[in-house]
Design an enzyme around this catalytic site. Sequence first.
Site, PDB file in Angstrom:
ATOM      1  N   THR A  43      43.165  36.465  48.451  1.00 60.80           N
ATOM      2  CA  THR A  43      42.013  36.956  49.216  1.00 60.80           C
ATOM      3  C   THR A  43      41.087  35.814  49.620  1.00 60.80           C
ATOM      4  O   THR A  43      40.019  36.039  50.174  1.00 60.80           O
ATOM      5  CB  THR A  43      41.223  38.000  48.395  1.00 60.80           C
ATOM      6  N   HIS A  48      40.089  29.456  42.244  1.00 64.04           N
ATOM      7  CA  HIS A  48      38.879  28.814  41.732  1.00 64.04           C
ATOM      8  C   HIS A  48      38.976  28.701  40.209  1.00 64.04           C
ATOM      9  O   HIS A  48      39.976  29.124  39.607  1.00 64.04           O
ATOM     10  CB  HIS A  48      37.618  29.580  42.159  1.00 64.04           C
ATOM     11  N   HIS A  51      40.370  31.293  37.801  1.00 65.03           N
ATOM     12  CA  HIS A  51      41.816  31.566  37.696  1.00 65.03           C
ATOM     13  C   HIS A  51      42.511  30.641  36.695  1.00 65.03           C
ATOM     14  O   HIS A  51      43.715  30.791  36.455  1.00 65.03           O
ATOM     15  CB  HIS A  51      42.489  31.374  39.065  1.00 65.03           C
ATOM     16  N   LYS A  85      34.389  45.990  40.702  1.00 59.93           N
ATOM     17  CA  LYS A  85      33.687  45.538  41.904  1.00 59.93           C
ATOM     18  C   LYS A  85      32.593  46.552  42.236  1.00 59.93           C
ATOM     19  O   LYS A  85      32.806  47.759  42.137  1.00 59.93           O
ATOM     20  CB  LYS A  85      34.661  45.420  43.090  1.00 59.93           C
ATOM     21  N   ARG A  89      36.047  46.040  48.656  1.00 61.33           N
ATOM     22  CA  ARG A  89      36.313  44.691  49.151  1.00 61.33           C
ATOM     23  C   ARG A  89      36.448  44.715  50.677  1.00 61.33           C
ATOM     24  O   ARG A  89      36.864  45.709  51.255  1.00 61.33           O
ATOM     25  CB  ARG A  89      37.636  44.163  48.577  1.00 61.33           C
ATOM     26  N   GLN A 179      50.027  47.975  41.421  1.00 68.63           N
ATOM     27  CA  GLN A 179      50.223  46.916  40.424  1.00 68.63           C
ATOM     28  C   GLN A 179      51.158  47.394  39.317  1.00 68.63           C
ATOM     29  O   GLN A 179      51.959  46.608  38.800  1.00 68.63           O
ATOM     30  CB  GLN A 179      48.889  46.453  39.835  1.00 68.63           C
ATOM     31  N   ASP A 200      39.486  42.001  33.249  1.00 63.37           N
ATOM     32  CA  ASP A 200      39.227  43.103  34.183  1.00 63.37           C
ATOM     33  C   ASP A 200      40.521  43.771  34.665  1.00 63.37           C
ATOM     34  O   ASP A 200      40.475  44.781  35.358  1.00 63.37           O
ATOM     35  CB  ASP A 200      38.404  42.610  35.377  1.00 63.37           C
ATOM     36  N   LYS A 235      28.997  34.971  36.946  1.00 60.17           N
ATOM     37  CA  LYS A 235      30.409  34.738  36.661  1.00 60.17           C
ATOM     38  C   LYS A 235      30.701  33.246  36.593  1.00 60.17           C
ATOM     39  O   LYS A 235      30.232  32.460  37.416  1.00 60.17           O
ATOM     40  CB  LYS A 235      31.255  35.387  37.764  1.00 60.17           C
ATOM     41  N   LYS A 238      30.806  30.102  39.381  1.00 64.47           N
ATOM     42  CA  LYS A 238      29.875  30.254  40.501  1.00 64.47           C
ATOM     43  C   LYS A 238      28.629  29.428  40.170  1.00 64.47           C
ATOM     44  O   LYS A 238      28.163  29.431  39.046  1.00 64.47           O
ATOM     45  CB  LYS A 238      29.469  31.720  40.673  1.00 64.47           C
ATOM     46  N   THR A 239      28.122  28.721  41.158  1.00 62.45           N
ATOM     47  CA  THR A 239      26.901  27.943  40.963  1.00 62.45           C
ATOM     48  C   THR A 239      25.933  28.299  42.080  1.00 62.45           C
ATOM     49  O   THR A 239      26.282  29.048  42.993  1.00 62.45           O
ATOM     50  CB  THR A 239      27.191  26.425  41.021  1.00 62.45           C
TER      51      THR A 239
END
Length: 423
Positions: A43, A48, A51, A85, A89, A179, A200, A235, A238-239
């Site tokens: 996606t 990042h 993962h 979420k 999305r 899935q 998750d 999370k 993330k910055t």
Amino acid sequence: MSHFNLINTLYDRGLISHITHKDNLQKLLQSNFISLYCGFDPTEESLHVGHLLPLIVLKRFQMLGHKPIVLIGGATSLIGDPSFKQKEREFYCSKNIDIWTKKISKQISCFLDFNCGRNSALLLNNNKWFKKINILSFLREIGKYFSINTMINRSSVKQRISRPDQGISFTEFSYNLLQAYDFFLLNQMHEVNLQIGGADQWGNISAGMHLINRKSKKEVYGLTVPLLTQSNGVKFGKTESGTIWLDANKTSPYKFYQFWMNIEDKNIYNFLKMFTFISLSEIKKKEEQKYIDNKIIEDKTDLAKNITRFIHGEEKLLAVERITEFLFLKGLQNITESDLQQLKQDGIPAIKVEKKIKDLQEALVLASLATSRTQAKNMIFANAISINTQKIKINHLFKNQDKLFGKFTLLSRGKKNHCLICW
């Protein structure tokens, strides 16, 4: 690390959030080599740091002779996983997903060994089977094994249903079945009997185990890794300036390295356990000696070096160390023109300027060190901005003496955020 204690090692390293039938899985690993898989939906054009843990767990299994399979969700990414979420999305077009699939596949090929004989890693795409599927057959042969009551009661779904402003579409609701079907097919085709994923993903993994048990009467297993968050609840990865990507073109190796250098001290030793392959005994020794001669900084540097080397390789790590040495140790007093060329080449954030810059505020916005002229102005008055390591207290107009060798200006916000202006 033997087959017998692999699960215990993963526990000791903080790499397990949930696991099913732990004792049975441990016995299976003791007597057999297994195939396991983890899925990644393309996606974005890059993975990042969020993962990393599933990839590290796959690698740990492969190091002991097990066969890791990476499943790219070329089909499932068209639907979107609703797990925890807040809203639906964004839908992506097939063309983007095809491009992102190629980029992510290339990234993953750097982490696992795809040419080591019997347990070579395998890269698959679930678009291969879903593009051929018949919706009526799928509902009859797969859908009948799933209870709506159970699916609605999953916490990730309940969270959305309880919000009347968002709710959940049937499209997203069906993701769980897709899935589960992936796990079922991989079990059939490649004898995969373990799925791993982030915490998750527990509901989706459980659905796959349920389907395999109902259709094939087999016991398979699930294992999830923790989802990491920072102390402010944001999370991990993330910055304030965005996500920390594994792609060097999206997050430079220097910025990647600095991300790890800026983590909270309390996380250093847990992260050494989780993200590196340094032995537990060595990490324990480091932790016991952390206050001797301020070794805690040394240990954080070890963490940053290990992970940067793992993701970007030795050459990029050496480049990062050169940048760090100049910015934090040497300063610019004795810097040469070739040094500055090297910094630019090594990946320090840089911008090329072909027109005259109005003032320092404009330069800070162009360099992405400020989001607006107002923010830039506040930073300048707060004494947070430097030009060539010299603090600037007023809205500065650039002069020729600001241009090192007539070509470069080092613009800095605080001690850790830099940009090289190339005139």
